[in-house]
Each structure stands twice: as structure tokens, then as C-alpha cells.
Design a protein around this motif. Structure first.
Motif, PDB file in Angstrom:
ATOM      1  N   ALA A   1       2.663  30.381 -12.367  1.00  0.00           N
ATOM      2  CA  ALA A   1       1.429  29.458 -12.944  1.00  0.00           C
ATOM      3  C   ALA A   1       1.783  29.823 -14.444  1.00  0.00           C
ATOM      4  CB  ALA A   1       0.236  30.186 -12.569  1.00  0.00           C
ATOM      5  N   LEU A   2       1.319  28.659 -15.201  1.00  0.00           N
ATOM      6  CA  LEU A   2       1.381  28.766 -16.600  1.00  0.00           C
ATOM      7  C   LEU A   2       0.411  27.623 -17.131  1.00  0.00           C
ATOM      8  CD1 LEU A   2       2.679  29.615 -19.486  1.00  0.00           C
ATOM      9  CD2 LEU A   2       4.441  27.869 -19.058  1.00  0.00           C
ATOM     10  N   GLY A   3      -0.440  28.119 -17.964  1.00  0.00           N
ATOM     11  CA  GLY A   3      -1.662  27.365 -18.301  1.00  0.00           C
ATOM     12  C   GLY A   3      -1.963  27.509 -19.971  1.00  0.00           C
ATOM     13  N   LEU A   4      -2.465  26.557 -20.553  1.00  0.00           N
ATOM     14  CA  LEU A   4      -3.191  26.664 -21.757  1.00  0.00           C
ATOM     15  C   LEU A   4      -4.682  26.050 -21.715  1.00  0.00           C
ATOM     16  CD1 LEU A   4      -0.153  25.164 -23.883  1.00  0.00           C
ATOM     17  CD2 LEU A   4      -0.963  27.679 -23.811  1.00  0.00           C
ATOM     18  N   TRP A   5      -5.499  26.694 -22.163  1.00  0.00           N
ATOM     19  CA  TRP A   5      -6.906  26.669 -22.351  1.00  0.00           C
ATOM     20  C   TRP A   5      -7.026  26.013 -23.869  1.00  0.00           C
ATOM     21  CZ3 TRP A   5     -10.651  25.972 -18.664  1.00  0.00           C
ATOM     22  CH2 TRP A   5     -10.224  26.343 -17.490  1.00  0.00           C
ATOM     23  N   ARG A   6      -7.388  24.720 -23.923  1.00  0.00           N
ATOM     24  CA  ARG A   6      -7.666  24.227 -25.550  1.00  0.00           C
ATOM     25  C   ARG A   6      -8.902  24.689 -25.815  1.00  0.00           C
ATOM     26  NH1 ARG A   6      -3.990  21.631 -28.017  1.00  0.00           N
ATOM     27  NH2 ARG A   6      -2.444  20.550 -26.917  1.00  0.00           N
ATOM     28  N   ASP A   7     -10.052  24.797 -24.858  1.00  0.00           N
ATOM     29  CA  ASP A   7     -11.296  25.097 -25.008  1.00  0.00           C
ATOM     30  C   ASP A   7     -11.927  25.639 -23.913  1.00  0.00           C
ATOM     31  OD1 ASP A   7     -12.074  22.702 -24.010  1.00  0.00           O
ATOM     32  OD2 ASP A   7     -11.848  21.754 -25.839  1.00  0.00           O
ATOM     33  N   ALA A   8     -13.163  25.625 -23.787  1.00  0.00           N
ATOM     34  CA  ALA A   8     -13.716  26.666 -22.537  1.00  0.00           C
ATOM     35  C   ALA A   8     -13.601  25.320 -21.444  1.00  0.00           C
ATOM     36  CB  ALA A   8     -15.218  26.769 -22.831  1.00  0.00           C
ATOM     37  N   VAL A   9     -13.399  24.067 -21.598  1.00  0.00           N
ATOM     38  CA  VAL A   9     -13.566  22.836 -20.527  1.00  0.00           C
ATOM     39  C   VAL A   9     -11.989  22.515 -20.345  1.00  0.00           C
ATOM     40  CG1 VAL A   9     -15.863  22.778 -20.694  1.00  0.00           C
ATOM     41  CG2 VAL A   9     -14.478  21.372 -22.183  1.00  0.00           C
ATOM     42  N   THR A  10     -11.291  22.175 -21.325  1.00  0.00           N
ATOM     43  CA  THR A  10     -10.011  21.728 -21.371  1.00  0.00           C
ATOM     44  C   THR A  10      -8.674  22.786 -20.966  1.00  0.00           C
ATOM     45  OG1 THR A  10     -10.623  20.177 -23.029  1.00  0.00           O
ATOM     46  CG2 THR A  10      -8.404  20.030 -22.544  1.00  0.00           C
ATOM     47  N   PHE A  11      -8.108  22.412 -19.664  1.00  0.00           N
ATOM     48  CA  PHE A  11      -7.101  23.219 -19.132  1.00  0.00           C
ATOM     49  C   PHE A  11      -5.875  22.412 -19.278  1.00  0.00           C
ATOM     50  CE2 PHE A  11      -5.159  26.717 -17.284  1.00  0.00           C
ATOM     51  CZ  PHE A  11      -4.390  26.264 -16.318  1.00  0.00           C
ATOM     52  N   ILE A  12      -4.904  22.867 -19.408  1.00  0.00           N
ATOM     53  CA  ILE A  12      -3.586  22.091 -19.422  1.00  0.00           C
ATOM     54  C   ILE A  12      -2.604  22.927 -18.426  1.00  0.00           C
ATOM     55  CG2 ILE A  12      -1.533  21.144 -20.509  1.00  0.00           C
ATOM     56  CD1 ILE A  12      -3.135  21.229 -23.068  1.00  0.00           C
ATOM     57  N   ASP A  13      -2.305  22.287 -17.084  1.00  0.00           N
ATOM     58  CA  ASP A  13      -1.207  22.983 -16.495  1.00  0.00           C
ATOM     59  C   ASP A  13       0.123  22.605 -17.004  1.00  0.00           C
ATOM     60  OD1 ASP A  13       0.414  23.928 -14.232  1.00  0.00           O
ATOM     61  OD2 ASP A  13      -1.004  23.235 -12.721  1.00  0.00           O
ATOM     62  N   VAL A  14       0.743  23.685 -17.591  1.00  0.00           N
ATOM     63  CA  VAL A  14       2.037  23.284 -18.227  1.00  0.00           C
ATOM     64  C   VAL A  14       3.085  23.019 -17.272  1.00  0.00           C
ATOM     65  CG1 VAL A  14       3.800  24.311 -19.810  1.00  0.00           C
ATOM     66  CG2 VAL A  14       1.276  24.837 -20.207  1.00  0.00           C
ATOM     67  N   LEU A  15       2.949  23.556 -16.074  1.00  0.00           N
ATOM     68  CA  LEU A  15       4.117  23.253 -15.048  1.00  0.00           C
ATOM     69  C   LEU A  15       3.990  21.879 -14.572  1.00  0.00           C
ATOM     70  CD1 LEU A  15       4.238  26.691 -13.009  1.00  0.00           C
ATOM     71  CD2 LEU A  15       5.491  25.956 -14.911  1.00  0.00           C
ATOM     72  N   LEU A  16       2.979  21.248 -14.708  1.00  0.00           N
ATOM     73  CA  LEU A  16       2.978  19.864 -14.362  1.00  0.00           C
ATOM     74  C   LEU A  16       2.963  18.835 -15.712  1.00  0.00           C
ATOM     75  CD1 LEU A  16       0.024  20.072 -11.853  1.00  0.00           C
ATOM     76  CD2 LEU A  16       2.255  19.630 -11.358  1.00  0.00           C
ATOM     77  N   ASN A  17       2.678  19.444 -16.769  1.00  0.00           N
ATOM     78  CA  ASN A  17       2.584  18.583 -18.051  1.00  0.00           C
ATOM     79  C   ASN A  17       3.460  19.355 -19.026  1.00  0.00           C
ATOM     80  OD1 ASN A  17       0.316  16.452 -17.427  1.00  0.00           O
ATOM     81  ND2 ASN A  17      -0.509  18.328 -16.855  1.00  0.00           N
TER      82      ASN A  17
ATOM     83  N   ILE B   1      -3.339  25.555 -31.160  1.00  0.00           N
ATOM     84  CA  ILE B   1      -4.658  26.083 -31.270  1.00  0.00           C
ATOM     85  C   ILE B   1      -5.244  25.927 -30.250  1.00  0.00           C
ATOM     86  CG2 ILE B   1      -6.833  25.897 -32.615  1.00  0.00           C
ATOM     87  CD1 ILE B   1      -5.311  24.750 -35.033  1.00  0.00           C
ATOM     88  N   GLY B   2      -5.927  27.154 -29.593  1.00  0.00           N
ATOM     89  CA  GLY B   2      -6.818  26.948 -28.439  1.00  0.00           C
ATOM     90  C   GLY B   2      -7.362  28.322 -28.005  1.00  0.00           C
ATOM     91  N   LYS B   3      -7.811  28.535 -26.838  1.00  0.00           N
ATOM     92  CA  LYS B   3      -8.870  29.528 -26.223  1.00  0.00           C
ATOM     93  C   LYS B   3      -7.920  30.619 -25.910  1.00  0.00           C
ATOM     94  CE  LYS B   3     -12.776  30.470 -23.557  1.00  0.00           C
ATOM     95  NZ  LYS B   3     -13.558  31.381 -24.520  1.00  0.00           N
ATOM     96  N   GLN B   4      -7.213  30.081 -25.019  1.00  0.00           N
ATOM     97  CA  GLN B   4      -6.333  31.041 -24.062  1.00  0.00           C
ATOM     98  C   GLN B   4      -5.077  30.579 -23.435  1.00  0.00           C
ATOM     99  OE1 GLN B   4      -8.077  32.497 -20.326  1.00  0.00           O
ATOM    100  NE2 GLN B   4      -7.924  34.788 -20.915  1.00  0.00           N
ATOM    101  N   LEU B   5      -4.104  31.566 -23.328  1.00  0.00           N
ATOM    102  CA  LEU B   5      -3.055  31.450 -22.522  1.00  0.00           C
ATOM    103  C   LEU B   5      -2.777  32.151 -21.364  1.00  0.00           C
ATOM    104  CD1 LEU B   5       0.717  30.983 -24.051  1.00  0.00           C
ATOM    105  CD2 LEU B   5       0.386  32.507 -22.270  1.00  0.00           C
ATOM    106  N   VAL B   6      -2.529  31.728 -20.228  1.00  0.00           N
ATOM    107  CA  VAL B   6      -2.577  32.367 -19.181  1.00  0.00           C
ATOM    108  C   VAL B   6      -0.947  32.179 -18.407  1.00  0.00           C
ATOM    109  CG1 VAL B   6      -4.804  32.557 -18.640  1.00  0.00           C
ATOM    110  CG2 VAL B   6      -3.777  30.579 -17.649  1.00  0.00           C
ATOM    111  N   ALA B   7      -0.461  33.064 -17.745  1.00  0.00           N
ATOM    112  CA  ALA B   7       0.826  32.872 -16.985  1.00  0.00           C
ATOM    113  C   ALA B   7       0.902  33.988 -15.777  1.00  0.00           C
ATOM    114  CB  ALA B   7       1.975  33.120 -17.949  1.00  0.00           C
ATOM    115  N   ALA B   8       1.353  33.730 -14.760  1.00  0.00           N
ATOM    116  CA  ALA B   8       1.750  34.589 -13.835  1.00  0.00           C
ATOM    117  C   ALA B   8       2.959  34.413 -12.748  1.00  0.00           C
ATOM    118  CB  ALA B   8       0.446  34.343 -12.706  1.00  0.00           C
TER     119      ALA B   8
END
Length: 416
Positions: free
Chosen positions: A116-132, A153-160
Motif C-alpha cells: 500500500a502507498l498513499g498520500l493525504w493532501r488534507d484530511a479528506v483527500t487521499f491519493i492511492d499512488v499504486l493506482l494513480n 505539500i500535504g498532511k501525511q504519507l503512508v506506506a506498507a
């Protein structure tokens, strides 16, 4: 004739005498040979048999008991046939654990298989980087397994579970600020580097890596963690190593509550091979720890400055549960306040290269420079003291300003 008549008379007398003999006399003689009596009265009533031979039936009864035993044995043999049938019915039960083990193995495989790999631009906008995989300020290359941030510029980066070769490349100036947790949250290995810089601000952690190693090769890192709840850490590596090979690393952790403040922490080893590392930590009553390791701290190069302060807690610039090993590099270490502040604490021992000369391990401040470096930059002697109050205040003001700037930039980005 007279002889015959005398003989007949004698026989008659004998018969009459025998008739007068009591029957009990004959019974006594029968008792002497009980076996014969039993055989002779086989068909006699039971009472006569018991009266004539009391012991003999006891001898014959075991014969009857053996017959009963044989019957019982025969009866026991029937359940044996049934018992032989039982294991046949139980065979599937024996096989079940094998099926359960296979199911457990399948479950383990399923856990490993989901990256899993994702970027949160803010509290509501999430980007699934593996799909986009490509965006205006980021891109992901599946071949090299590298995520590139380019002025993100964003709120959080998550990866697993991205694999042991997962890397993050820094281009431009990147800002990730999260007021509800970690700015960068990774499960598995993470390698970071590049010509750019990143500012990571978290309320609990700036960067947290779990079940993997964090490697910093180059780049510019501004890492901040500030909170009044629990412990805070600029970098927290859970069940892994922290390895700094190069780059500029500025790490600040401030706890305004009762918890601890940790600058750079790894459950296993912390290894500094090069680069410029500056750490500031401050706590009120909790532990203030600049660089800490659950195992060893090993310094082989670079320039490391640590300033750890506390009011009533414990302060250590370097803290290792096992060993502190200093082979090369320059270290400017200061611990102030609380109970017995120490520049270096090691649970098992401290090894410092002879190139540093004599070192006072009980000192609260140490400036360590090998004799061949000739690069004295600190105002402190080897056991000098340094006032950290102004540095801590400046760190707090700088952190608040950075968090405010990150918030304004994120709002501006959303409106655009």
C-alpha cells in the motif's frame, strides 16, 4: 447241616447288629472321603450335599467361575471389535490439524501480499499512488520501487509492505504536516535521499518506520514533533535500525506534557556513518533523549550535535541500552537539568577511540574531536557546560512558525 445252620444264624445276628448301628456312624466315615460322597449323591438334594461335604462345593465353584470368566472374556472381545471400528471413524479428526496448519500458512501468505502507498493532501483527500502513479507533485516508478516527491505539500504519507528496496526521492521543497499523528508512517523498509529537502511535522512523530530499517543517504531533513500527550519523537524506528550515511538532519522533539521527548530513536541500532546531524530535545518531567537506541549507538563519522534538556526528568544526549561505540567523527553533546544529566549513557559500556584522548564519561557535556580532525567548533571544553535555555526557546518558536506556515501553504494549495 449244623455248620450251615450255625453260619446262617451268625449272618442273621450280624444283620441284626448292623440294623442297630446308628446312621451317624456311617456319616462319619463318609466325611473322610468327601469326593466319593459328592459323586454318589450327585442327584441328591442340595441340603444333603451341603451336610455331607461342606468344603467340596467350594473346590468345584472355581470351575464354574472360570466358565464365567471365559464368558466375560468373550463378552469383552465384542467391545474390542467395536474399539477397532472407532479409530476408523476418528481418522478424519486426526487429519484436521494438518488442514488447519495449511490454512494458517495461507493466512500468512495473504498478509505478506498486500502493498500500500498513499498520500493525504488534507484530511479528506487521499491519493492511492499504486493506482494513480503520476501527479503534479509526485510520481511512482514500479520498476525501481521509488516514490519521488517534487514540491509536494500535504498532511501525511503512508506506506506498507512495499519491499526491502522501497525508496523516497526528494526533489524541491516538500512539506508534510500532520497535527493528529505521524507525518510519514511506513511499515517495512524505507530509504530516503535526493537533492531536495523535506520538512516533516507531526504531533507525535515526524517519521515513524515499523518492522523495517530507515536509511538516510543524502538530502535535507527538517523533522519536528511536538505534543503534550504521551512520548514524542522526531524519528521513531520500531523493530529496526536507523542508518545515517549522509545529508543534513535537523531533528527537534518537544514535550510540553509529562511524557518524554526523543530526537532520533531506533529499537535496534543507530549508526551514523556521515552527514551533519543536529538534535534538540526538551521535556518537563519525562526523559529527554537526543539520540537513543534499544541496542547500540555506533558513530563512524560525520558531525553530530545533541542538546537535551529537562526540568525534573532525566536528560541524556546519547542513550544506548547496550553499547555506545565512537570510532570517528565529531560529537558535541550536552545534557542539562533533571536528575544526573549525562552526555553519554550506555547500559553495557562505552568504547571511544584513543584518538579522542581521555574522556570523562560522568560529564554532562562533552566535545569529542579526534586529534587529526582539528575542527573545533564548540565553545565547550571536553567537560564544559552550555546553557540550553535560549536554544530550546528558539526551537519552540521555530516549530510553531513552521507549523503555521505549513497550514497556510496547504490552505492556499486547496484554494488553487
Amino acid at each position: 447241616m449244623k455248620k450251615m445252620s450255625k453260619l446262617m444264624a451268625l449272618l442273621l445276628v450280624v444283620v441284626m447288629v448292623l440294623m442297630l448301628v446308628p446312621a451317624s456312624a456311617f456319616a462319619e466315615e463318609v466325611v473322610e472321603e468327601p469326593t466319593l460322597v459328592v459323586l454318589e449323591v450327585e442327584g441328591a438334594p442340595v441340603d444333603e450335599v451341603l451336610n455331607t461335604a461342606v468344603e467340596e462345593p467350594v473346590v468345584e465353584e472355581p470351575v464354574a467361575e472360570e466358565a464365567v470368566v471365559e464368558e466375560e472374556s468373550a463378552a469383552v472381545e465384542e467391545p474390542v471389535v467395536e474399539a477397532a471400528e472407532v479409530p476408523v471413524a476418528q481418522v478424519p479428526v486426526v487429519d484436521e490439524p494438518v488442514v488447519e496448519t495449511q490454512a494458517a500458512d495461507v493466512g500468512t501468505i495473504e498478509v505478506k501480499a498486500v502493498p500500500a502507498l498513499g498520500l493525504w493532501r488534507d484530511a479528506v483527500t487521499f491519493i492511492d499512488v499504486l493506482l494513480n502513479t503520476v501527479g503534479a507533485d509526485y510520481s511512482y516508478d514500479a520498476v525501481t520501487n521509488a516514490l519521488t516527491l517534487n514540491n509536494f505539500i500535504g498532511k501525511q504519507l503512508v506506506a506498507a509492505d512495499m519491499g526491502s528496496n522501497f525508496s523516497m526521492i526528494l526533489n524541491g521543497t516538500n512539506i508534510i504536516a500532520n497535527d493528529t499523528g505521524s507525518a510519514i508512517e511506513v511499515v517495512g523498509d524505507l530509504t530516503m535521499g535526493g537533492p531536495g529537502e523535506i520538512m516533516a511535522i507531526g504531533s507525535t512523530r515526524a517519521i515513524r518506520v515499523t518492522d523495517g530499517d530507515l536509511v538516510l543517504n543524502d538530502g535535507d531533513y527538517e523533522l519536528f514533533a511536538m505534543s503534550d500527550m504521551g512520548d514524542v519523537a522526531a524519528v521513531d524506528v520500531v523493530n529496526g535500525d536507523l542508518i545515517i550515511n549522509d545529508g543534513w538532519v535537523d531533528a527537534t522533539a518537544i514535550n510540553t506534557g509529562t511524557g518524554g521527548a526523543w530526537g532520533l530513536w531506533a529499537d535496534n541500532d543507530v549508526m551514523i556513518n556521515g552527514g551533519d546531524v543536529d538534535v534538540i530535545t526538551e521535556s518537563i518531567s519525562g526523559r529527554s533523549m537526543g539520540i537513543g537506541a534499544g541496542d547500540d549507538i555506533i558513530v563512524k563519522g560525520g558531525y553530530t550535535t545533541v542538546k537535551s534538556t529537562t526540568e525534573t526528568g532525566m536528560a541524556n544526549a546519547l542513550h544506548a541500552d547496550s553499547w555506545v561505540v565512537i570510532r570517528d567523527g565529531i560529537l558535541d553533546l550536552t545534557a542539562v537539568g533533571g536528575v544526573n544529566p549525562l552526555a553519554i549513557y550506555a547500559g553495557d559500556g562505552v568504547y571511544i577511540s584513543p584518538a579522542y584522548g581521555d574522556v570523562d564519561l560522568s560529564a554532562s557535556s562533552l566535545y569529542l574531536e579526534p586529534y587529526y580532525a582539528k575542527y573545533t567548533k564548540s565553545d565547550n571544553p571536553k567537560t564544559g557546560a552550555q546553557d540550553m535555555g535560549q536554544d530550546a526557546l528558539m526551537a519552540i518558536m521555530g516549530l510553531l512558525a513552521l507549523m503555521g506556515m505549513a497550514y497556510l501553504i496547504s490552505k492556499k494549495e486547496i484554494k488553487a
